[in-house]
Write a protein that holds these residues in place. Sequence first.
Motif, PDB file in Angstrom:
ATOM      1  N   PHE A 113      -0.110   2.649   7.882  1.00  0.00           N
ATOM      2  CA  PHE A 113      -0.621   1.211   7.857  1.00  0.00           C
ATOM      3  C   PHE A 113       0.472   0.250   7.893  1.00  0.00           C
ATOM      4  O   PHE A 113       0.551  -0.796   8.625  1.00  0.00           O
ATOM      5  CB  PHE A 113      -1.305   1.234   6.612  1.00  0.00           C
ATOM      6  CG  PHE A 113      -1.569  -0.423   6.124  1.00  0.00           C
ATOM      7  CD1 PHE A 113      -2.406  -1.011   6.669  1.00  0.00           C
ATOM      8  CD2 PHE A 113      -0.682  -1.086   5.232  1.00  0.00           C
ATOM      9  CE1 PHE A 113      -2.616  -2.336   6.447  1.00  0.00           C
ATOM     10  CE2 PHE A 113      -0.864  -2.244   4.865  1.00  0.00           C
ATOM     11  CZ  PHE A 113      -1.808  -3.093   5.510  1.00  0.00           C
ATOM     12  N   LEU A 114       1.669   0.570   7.183  1.00  0.00           N
ATOM     13  CA  LEU A 114       2.903  -0.494   7.124  1.00  0.00           C
ATOM     14  C   LEU A 114       3.302  -0.654   8.577  1.00  0.00           C
ATOM     15  O   LEU A 114       3.779  -1.646   8.888  1.00  0.00           O
ATOM     16  CB  LEU A 114       3.804  -0.068   6.167  1.00  0.00           C
ATOM     17  CG  LEU A 114       3.508  -0.202   4.961  1.00  0.00           C
ATOM     18  CD1 LEU A 114       4.572   0.717   3.887  1.00  0.00           C
ATOM     19  CD2 LEU A 114       3.227  -1.439   4.288  1.00  0.00           C
ATOM     20  N   ASP A 115       3.410   0.650   9.272  1.00  0.00           N
ATOM     21  CA  ASP A 115       4.147   0.613  10.553  1.00  0.00           C
ATOM     22  C   ASP A 115       3.148  -0.133  11.661  1.00  0.00           C
ATOM     23  O   ASP A 115       3.570  -0.854  12.544  1.00  0.00           O
ATOM     24  CB  ASP A 115       4.503   1.928  10.960  1.00  0.00           C
ATOM     25  CG  ASP A 115       5.360   2.688  10.511  1.00  0.00           C
ATOM     26  OD1 ASP A 115       6.062   1.923   9.638  1.00  0.00           O
ATOM     27  OD2 ASP A 115       5.380   3.818  10.547  1.00  0.00           O
ATOM     28  N   LEU A 116       1.818  -0.002  11.257  1.00  0.00           N
ATOM     29  CA  LEU A 116       1.095  -1.206  12.330  1.00  0.00           C
ATOM     30  C   LEU A 116       1.032  -2.525  12.015  1.00  0.00           C
ATOM     31  O   LEU A 116       1.103  -3.292  12.640  1.00  0.00           O
ATOM     32  CB  LEU A 116      -0.401  -0.350  12.201  1.00  0.00           C
ATOM     33  CG  LEU A 116      -0.707   1.053  12.992  1.00  0.00           C
ATOM     34  CD1 LEU A 116      -1.932   1.847  12.578  1.00  0.00           C
ATOM     35  CD2 LEU A 116      -0.475   1.086  14.427  1.00  0.00           C
ATOM     36  N   ALA A 117       0.615  -2.496  10.731  1.00  0.00           N
ATOM     37  CA  ALA A 117       0.735  -3.923  10.180  1.00  0.00           C
ATOM     38  C   ALA A 117       1.764  -4.998  10.588  1.00  0.00           C
ATOM     39  O   ALA A 117       1.391  -6.045  10.659  1.00  0.00           O
ATOM     40  CB  ALA A 117       0.320  -3.998   8.569  1.00  0.00           C
TER      41      ALA A 117
END
Length: 294
Positions: free
Chosen positions: A207-211
């Motif tokens: 999630f963090l890498d995409l967000a």
Amino acid sequence: MLHVSVLKNESIKSLNIKENGVYYDATYGGGGHSKEILKENIQALYATDKDSNVSHINNDKLNFIKSDFVEFLQNPKYEDILFDGILADFGVSNMQILGEERGFSFLHDYHLDMRMDQTQELDAHYVVNNYSSEELFIIIKKYGEEKFASRIANSIVRNRPINTTFELVEAVKQVKKPKKKGTNPATQTFQAIRIEVNQELKKIEDFLDLAVKRLKVGARLSVISFHSLEDRIVKRRFLSYKNDCICPMDLPVCACNEVSLGNIITRKPIVPSDEEIDLNPKSRSAKLRVFERI
């Protein structure tokens, strides 16, 4: 079942909400954070939750999607949307712990389930009754940071079949006694199994890498975590996004061509006030970290 949003004022303030902005509440839950965002003069709010029992408020600016937050950010239908702010609260809500008979909690004798998404196949009953003692040891040690992981894993295998939360607690109590009154010795084991069932830590990383790449310039990613494993991931990921080179230290010339994605706004995490902890003791372990895209 009342759910109290943790660090509500602090997290909303951290987003630095802009007029006519587009925002994303990745973990809708009880809707407390979304309701605060919708009080502002924004253009739109997207919100997701994979729990099919979540009921969302009616608001023209709210676009609620029943989805895992990683799947949402990977969905081609929404992939062109850039956000002025993204908020994620990785805590399990009181509604899930206490209000649903899914075996998240040892306070009631429920069937072992622990699935946040009721459509997935893997549940706590399968983990407890089919994982080997070695596999159980690894997840209880890694995800529960439990020093009695080996004893507990062996006790679980020895007491099979285990069908309910109370049966699992009893298996743990056979080899681990509470340190102080009011502390259930199965707390860390339940946490570990829940994380395994829902693959929570891997999904946080994804999630963090995409967000961070879906933020507009100047937009912020605000993340609330509730235990050291989650907070460690957020801290390290934010540091990696801030750094402009990921080459080994002994390499004389940069070869990675990486550039900094932004700045860390919170040098130290924001934690609940004493007043909030008094009102909601479950908030005591919460930490808010904020990253701003450049």
